[in-house]
Design a protein around this motif. Structure first.
Motif, PDB file in Angstrom:
ATOM      1  N   TYR A  38       0.866  -1.186   0.000  1.00  0.00           N
ATOM      2  CA  TYR A  38       0.000   0.000   0.000  1.00  0.00           C
ATOM      3  C   TYR A  38       0.897   1.229   0.000  1.00  0.00           C
ATOM      4  O   TYR A  38       1.787   1.362   0.847  1.00  0.00           O
ATOM      5  N   VAL A  39       0.661   2.138  -0.953  1.00  0.00           N
ATOM      6  CA  VAL A  39       1.429   3.384  -1.070  1.00  0.00           C
ATOM      7  C   VAL A  39       0.469   4.544  -0.905  1.00  0.00           C
ATOM      8  O   VAL A  39      -0.526   4.655  -1.634  1.00  0.00           O
ATOM      9  N   SER A  40       0.747   5.415   0.057  1.00  0.00           N
ATOM     10  CA  SER A  40      -0.174   6.524   0.311  1.00  0.00           C
ATOM     11  C   SER A  40       0.513   7.578   1.159  1.00  0.00           C
ATOM     12  O   SER A  40       1.657   7.411   1.590  1.00  0.00           O
ATOM     13  N   TYR A  41      -0.208   8.641   1.396  1.00  0.00           N
ATOM     14  CA  TYR A  41       0.171   9.573   2.445  1.00  0.00           C
ATOM     15  C   TYR A  41      -0.429   9.072   3.753  1.00  0.00           C
ATOM     16  O   TYR A  41      -1.339   8.231   3.762  1.00  0.00           O
ATOM     17  N   ASP A  42       0.086   9.562   4.864  1.00  0.00           N
ATOM     18  CA  ASP A  42      -0.437   9.197   6.176  1.00  0.00           C
ATOM     19  C   ASP A  42      -1.766   9.926   6.345  1.00  0.00           C
ATOM     20  O   ASP A  42      -1.803  11.100   6.726  1.00  0.00           O
ATOM     21  N   ASN A  43      -2.861   9.235   6.046  1.00  0.00           N
ATOM     22  CA  ASN A  43      -4.159   9.894   5.963  1.00  0.00           C
ATOM     23  C   ASN A  43      -4.739  10.261   7.321  1.00  0.00           C
ATOM     24  O   ASN A  43      -5.498  11.224   7.433  1.00  0.00           O
ATOM     25  N   PHE A  44      -4.397   9.509   8.347  1.00  0.00           N
ATOM     26  CA  PHE A  44      -4.787   9.906   9.697  1.00  0.00           C
ATOM     27  C   PHE A  44      -4.111  11.227  10.051  1.00  0.00           C
ATOM     28  O   PHE A  44      -4.735  12.126  10.630  1.00  0.00           O
ATOM     29  N   GLU A  45      -2.853  11.389   9.644  1.00  0.00           N
ATOM     30  CA  GLU A  45      -2.124  12.630   9.903  1.00  0.00           C
ATOM     31  C   GLU A  45      -2.723  13.791   9.114  1.00  0.00           C
ATOM     32  O   GLU A  45      -2.746  14.926   9.597  1.00  0.00           O
ATOM     33  N   VAL A  46      -3.213  13.529   7.895  1.00  0.00           N
ATOM     34  CA  VAL A  46      -3.903  14.576   7.129  1.00  0.00           C
ATOM     35  C   VAL A  46      -5.064  15.142   7.950  1.00  0.00           C
ATOM     36  O   VAL A  46      -5.225  16.354   8.089  1.00  0.00           O
ATOM     37  N   GLY A  47      -5.876  14.244   8.507  1.00  0.00           N
ATOM     38  CA  GLY A  47      -6.998  14.690   9.325  1.00  0.00           C
ATOM     39  C   GLY A  47      -6.551  15.437  10.568  1.00  0.00           C
ATOM     40  O   GLY A  47      -7.166  16.440  10.954  1.00  0.00           O
ATOM     41  N   ARG A  48      -5.497  14.951  11.191  1.00  0.00           N
ATOM     42  CA  ARG A  48      -4.976  15.635  12.378  1.00  0.00           C
ATOM     43  C   ARG A  48      -4.515  17.050  12.034  1.00  0.00           C
ATOM     44  O   ARG A  48      -4.759  17.994  12.801  1.00  0.00           O
ATOM     45  N   LEU A  49      -3.866  17.217  10.892  1.00  0.00           N
ATOM     46  CA  LEU A  49      -3.409  18.552  10.483  1.00  0.00           C
ATOM     47  C   LEU A  49      -4.590  19.493  10.298  1.00  0.00           C
ATOM     48  O   LEU A  49      -4.526  20.671  10.658  1.00  0.00           O
ATOM     49  N   GLN A  50      -5.679  18.988   9.731  1.00  0.00           N
ATOM     50  CA  GLN A  50      -6.874  19.810   9.559  1.00  0.00           C
ATOM     51  C   GLN A  50      -7.477  20.175  10.911  1.00  0.00           C
ATOM     52  O   GLN A  50      -7.851  21.328  11.150  1.00  0.00           O
ATOM     53  N   GLY A  51      -7.561  19.185  11.807  1.00  0.00           N
ATOM     54  CA  GLY A  51      -8.098  19.446  13.136  1.00  0.00           C
ATOM     55  C   GLY A  51      -7.237  20.416  13.930  1.00  0.00           C
ATOM     56  O   GLY A  51      -7.756  21.315  14.614  1.00  0.00           O
ATOM     57  N   GLU A  52      -5.931  20.254  13.845  1.00  0.00           N
ATOM     58  CA  GLU A  52      -5.019  21.146  14.557  1.00  0.00           C
ATOM     59  C   GLU A  52      -5.125  22.569  14.033  1.00  0.00           C
ATOM     60  O   GLU A  52      -5.024  23.542  14.795  1.00  0.00           O
ATOM     61  N   PHE A  53      -5.340  22.690  12.715  1.00  0.00           N
ATOM     62  CA  PHE A  53      -5.469  24.033  12.144  1.00  0.00           C
ATOM     63  C   PHE A  53      -6.707  24.726  12.702  1.00  0.00           C
ATOM     64  O   PHE A  53      -6.650  25.910  13.072  1.00  0.00           O
ATOM     65  N   ILE A  54      -7.831  23.998  12.759  1.00  0.00           N
ATOM     66  CA  ILE A  54      -9.050  24.564  13.342  1.00  0.00           C
ATOM     67  C   ILE A  54      -8.809  24.947  14.796  1.00  0.00           C
ATOM     68  O   ILE A  54      -9.184  26.044  15.248  1.00  0.00           O
ATOM     69  N   ARG A  55      -8.190  24.054  15.547  1.00  0.00           N
ATOM     70  CA  ARG A  55      -7.900  24.311  16.966  1.00  0.00           C
ATOM     71  C   ARG A  55      -7.099  25.596  17.135  1.00  0.00           C
ATOM     72  O   ARG A  55      -7.437  26.442  17.974  1.00  0.00           O
ATOM     73  N   ASP A  56      -6.070  25.754  16.331  1.00  0.00           N
ATOM     74  CA  ASP A  56      -5.196  26.915  16.481  1.00  0.00           C
ATOM     75  C   ASP A  56      -5.834  28.186  15.934  1.00  0.00           C
ATOM     76  O   ASP A  56      -5.663  29.274  16.497  1.00  0.00           O
ATOM     77  N   ALA A  57      -6.576  28.061  14.826  1.00  0.00           N
ATOM     78  CA  ALA A  57      -7.219  29.244  14.234  1.00  0.00           C
ATOM     79  C   ALA A  57      -8.262  29.834  15.166  1.00  0.00           C
ATOM     80  O   ALA A  57      -8.419  31.060  15.242  1.00  0.00           O
ATOM     81  N   LEU A  58      -8.972  28.977  15.890  1.00  0.00           N
ATOM     82  CA  LEU A  58      -9.977  29.453  16.855  1.00  0.00           C
ATOM     83  C   LEU A  58      -9.389  29.646  18.240  1.00  0.00           C
ATOM     84  O   LEU A  58     -10.098  30.096  19.153  1.00  0.00           O
ATOM     85  N   ASP A  59      -8.107  29.313  18.394  1.00  0.00           N
ATOM     86  CA  ASP A  59      -7.418  29.439  19.691  1.00  0.00           C
ATOM     87  C   ASP A  59      -8.213  28.739  20.797  1.00  0.00           C
ATOM     88  O   ASP A  59      -8.484  29.307  21.868  1.00  0.00           O
ATOM     89  N   LEU A  60      -8.563  27.503  20.541  1.00  0.00           N
ATOM     90  CA  LEU A  60      -9.445  26.766  21.442  1.00  0.00           C
ATOM     91  C   LEU A  60      -8.849  26.541  22.830  1.00  0.00           C
ATOM     92  O   LEU A  60      -9.587  26.397  23.808  1.00  0.00           O
ATOM     93  N   ASP A  61      -7.535  26.512  22.913  1.00  0.00           N
ATOM     94  CA  ASP A  61      -6.919  26.254  24.215  1.00  0.00           C
ATOM     95  C   ASP A  61      -6.849  27.498  25.097  1.00  0.00           C
ATOM     96  O   ASP A  61      -6.556  27.391  26.293  1.00  0.00           O
ATOM     97  N   ASN A  62      -7.136  28.661  24.515  1.00  0.00           N
ATOM     98  CA  ASN A  62      -6.970  29.904  25.280  1.00  0.00           C
ATOM     99  C   ASN A  62      -8.209  30.786  25.307  1.00  0.00           C
ATOM    100  O   ASN A  62      -8.194  31.848  25.939  1.00  0.00           O
ATOM    101  N   THR A  63      -9.266  30.363  24.625  1.00  0.00           N
ATOM    102  CA  THR A  63     -10.485  31.168  24.616  1.00  0.00           C
ATOM    103  C   THR A  63     -11.650  30.330  25.125  1.00  0.00           C
ATOM    104  O   THR A  63     -11.615  29.096  25.109  1.00  0.00           O
TER     105      THR A  63
END
Length: 376
Positions: free
Chosen positions: A134-159
């Motif tokens: 099987y040849v692919s990108y790490d698709n679980f990591e793709v989702g994590r990157l999207q989730g982390e971007f939302i987390r940081d863009a909304l500053d969820l840990d500080n607001t």
């Protein structure tokens, strides 16, 4: 990283013909000892798969292999028939990006009977012992990157929040779509459970947020319904986590036509499609997760070449790649076996680092030097 030590065969280039969604190398080479690789791609009309198919075809043909390339119009029945045809044609290896992950097992039994090795490309094929690699990108990591971007863009840990979010996943028959969703939820679920993120539509499970065919039209229709039902009073939508660029494109169209709020929601994506990169510059999409097609093609080529040459690809192969990748034989179980996997590492692209795409050689700045266009 070391440079790829790719062996380039000296056979002459062959011509090609295109008809009915398929591309075949000139067929007068059967007596010349050339091996043939059958490549099955989901859909030619989607920018992502058209690029992959053509890159793969050119890569193998330039190395002297015959290529039988078929696009299946995102139709699982057609793809099964396409693969049956390639097996009957006697290809030496099958490289398949499945339309639906769990509909190929019976077809691939025929490949096993004829000793045709099968490599899953980008999407893991389910319930089949035929899959060798099987040849692919790490698709679980793709989702994590999207989730982390939302987390940081909304500053969820500080607001304090709360913030309203909606989820748009890919096709329910695509194994990768589930992996993307799980990666996103690995980051975002704790905020949803705490109430800092609220999903007004109540659509939180993969089955409920899946987008048939990954199409922009279906994503637009689903988002329009959500907006008209849950946001018609001007309620603010803060973010939409979209699994890829085609779904993001549909969501952005729906927002443009039906959203009554005054803000611009944070929209994620994946693939680096030209239209979406324009939206990133214009501010209607916040990011895309980029997966370099040439790197995935190069990895698939090296794995397939070793098999065709009678060798056994191992974890040592990744040491020859000039890009980041890892070998994993313990994480990807297709329901029958753990499949040896070569996984590449994706990158987050925003309006601040578009030059990284230009540096790949696959994009260039347009005449205004504001937007990107294809360099091919």
């Amino acid at each position: 990283m070391k440079k790829i030590l790719a062996a380039i065969l000296s056979a002459a280039m062959v011509g090609s013909l295109v008809s009915c969604g398929s591309t075949k190398s000139s067929s007068n080479d059967a007596g010349k000892g050339k091996k043939t690789i059958g490549i099955a791609m989901p859909a030619q009309e989607l920018e992502r798969w058209n690029s992959d198919g053509e890159y793969l075809k050119n890569k193998f043909e330039s190395a002297g292999y015959n290529v039988e390339l078929k696009f299946s119009n995102n139709d699982a029945v057609k793809q099964n028939n396409d693969i049956v045809g390639m097996i009957d044609d006697g290809v030496d290896l099958l490289l398949i990006a499945a339309v639906e992950a769990d509909t190929l097992s019976a077809t691939l039994d025929s490949a096993v009977e004829k000793n045709i090795p099968v490599v899953a490309y980008d999407r893991l094929i389910r319930d089949s012992s035929a899959i060798t690699y099987y040849v692919s990108y790490d698709n679980f990591e793709v989702g994590r990157l999207q989730g982390e971007f939302i987390r940081d863009a909304l500053d969820l840990d500080n607001t304090a929040g709360p913030y309203n979010i909606e989820i748009v996943a890919g096709d329910s028959g695509d194994y990768n779509a589930d992996r993307f969703f799980k990666g996103e939820m690995d980051v975002l679920e704790e905020y949803i459970e705490s109430g800092k993120l609220v999903v007004p539509s109540g659509l939180k499970t993969f089955e409920l947020v899946a987008t048939p065919g990954w199409t922009s039209d279906n994503a637009k229709a689903n988002m329009t319904k959500i907006l008209n039902t849950y946001y018609s009073d001007g309620k603010q939508l803060d973010a939409v986590v979209c699994a890829n660029d085609s779904t993001a494109l549909g969501v952005i169209q729906a927002l443009d036509e039906s959203y009554k709020g005054s803000n611009t929601p944070v929209i994620t994506g994946q693939d680096g499609d030209i239209a979406n990169l324009k939206n990133i510059v214009d501010g209607t999409q916040a990011m895309t997760v980029y997966k370099n097609v040439e790197n995935e093609v190069s990895t698939a080529y090296e794995v397939c070449k070793m098999i065709l040459d009678g060798d056994i690809p191992t974890g040592a192969l990744v040491q020859s790649f000039p890009f980041e990748a890892r070998y994993d034989s313990e994480s990807y179980n297709n329901g029958v076996k753990y499949v040896q996997s070569y996984l590449l590492v994706p990158a987050v692209i925003t309006d601040t680092n578009l030059q990284l795409l230009v540096n790949t050689g696959q994009y260039k700045w347009d005449s205004s030097e504001k937007y990107l266009e294809s360099a091919k």
